[in-house]
Design a protein around this motif. Structure first.
Motif, short mmCIF file in Angstrom:
data_model
loop_
_atom_site.label_atom_id
_atom_site.label_comp_id
_atom_site.label_asym_id
_atom_site.label_seq_id
_atom_site.Cartn_x
_atom_site.Cartn_y
_atom_site.Cartn_z
N TRP A 31 0.84 -1.21 0.00
CA TRP A 31 0.00 0.00 0.00
C TRP A 31 0.87 1.25 0.00
N ARG A 106 -7.69 -6.57 -0.72
CA ARG A 106 -8.16 -5.24 -0.39
C ARG A 106 -8.16 -4.40 -1.67
N ILE A 108 -7.75 -0.41 -2.71
CA ILE A 108 -7.33 0.87 -2.12
C ILE A 108 -7.31 1.95 -3.20
N LYS A 238 -9.96 -2.29 6.62
CA LYS A 238 -10.87 -2.45 5.48
C LYS A 238 -11.99 -1.42 5.46
N ILE A 243 -8.58 2.93 5.69
CA ILE A 243 -7.63 2.81 4.58
C ILE A 243 -7.06 4.17 4.22
N TYR A 246 -4.57 5.28 6.84
CA TYR A 246 -3.27 4.60 6.75
C TYR A 246 -2.46 5.14 5.58
#
Length: 249
Positions: A31, A106, A108, A238, A243, A246
């Motif tokens: 990520w 996931r 993002i 999630k 998200i 972060y």
């Protein structure tokens, strides 16, 4: 043999949990690597390097890093596109450690923020996953039958959200939503066997809307317990706001 493999021993659950913890760390590293102007394979390389540094042998399956329209392809493995600001990046990737697999996905926002429509659809997929999670318990089934985990997800999509033409969204769910995980990412199982405490399954609802160029999938690893279920991958954010928070660090 398939039925024997479905129910995991305490030691097997420990090994699956370790693979899951390494997978979470690798997701978070990827990520941070994903950014506008970089290529999908650069984020995928960061993912693989992280899990191997942690002592795991390999990815549990060919890692999927699908940005923009590539997220519409369920098994997209080329990982060759440049990621652009405003894209969604669907990451379906996991570690194999000591012979046992994990399986996490996931989706993002590249650049750190969901658009209004992306957020709307993301929250619907997350709601469907929560509906599926509530259905996972001893006695539940995984097939496309009445009262199954799949039916709970399908019904949620049918009742929430619309496409650009006012149609309900269940038509944009083209795959099953739950499968056992263990020695293999799609582990041996008897499709007719109901869930029992000690089984480990992946729960992965998704929406793929070609007209909008949006594909979203959210997948967690879940242990069936005596009274319901426990999400083994709960440490990986999630909720959309989590998200974004972060990614902003």
């Amino acid at each position: 043999i398939a039925r024997l493999r479905m129910k995991k021993s305490a030691q097997e659950r420990e090994l699956i949990q370790r693979a899951t913890e390494v997978t979470i760390d690798a997701h978070l590293a990827a990520w941070k690597r994903a950014a506008p102007g970089l290529f999908e394979y650069q984020a995928a390389t960061t993912f693989t390097a992280t899990l191997m540094e942690r002592g795991c042998a390999r990815p549990a399956y060919a890692s999927i890093f699908g940005s923009g329209p590539n997220a519409l392809t369920l098994h997209y493995w080329q990982n060759a596109r440049r990621m652009d600001l405003g894209d969604l990046l669907l990451i379906d990737a996991a570690a194999e450690c000591a012979g046992y697999a994990s399986d996490l996905t996931r989706t993002i926002p590249v650049g750190g923020h969901f658009s209004a429509r992306q957020r709307e659809l993301y929250d619907i997929v997350l709601g469907a996953q929560k509906a599926g999670l509530a259905a996972i318990k001893p006695g539940a089934t995984l097939g496309r039958t009445s009262g199954s985990v799949y039916q709970a997800v399908y019904d949620y999509f049918a009742a929430h959200g619309k496409d650009r033409h006012g149609n309900s969204l269940e038509r944009y769910l083209p795959h099953g939503v739950c499968h056992p995980v263990g020695l293999e990412v799609h582990d041996a199982h008897d499709p007719a066997a109901p869930l029992e405490a000690g089984m480990v399954v992946a729960l992965e609802p998704g929406l793929y809307i070609p007209e909008e160029g949006i594909g979203i999938r959210i997948e967690d690893l879940v242990l069936v317990t005596e009274t319901g279920s426990e999400v083994l991958s709960a440490r990986l954010p999630k909720e959309a706001a989590e998200i974004e928070k972060y990614l902003a660090k």
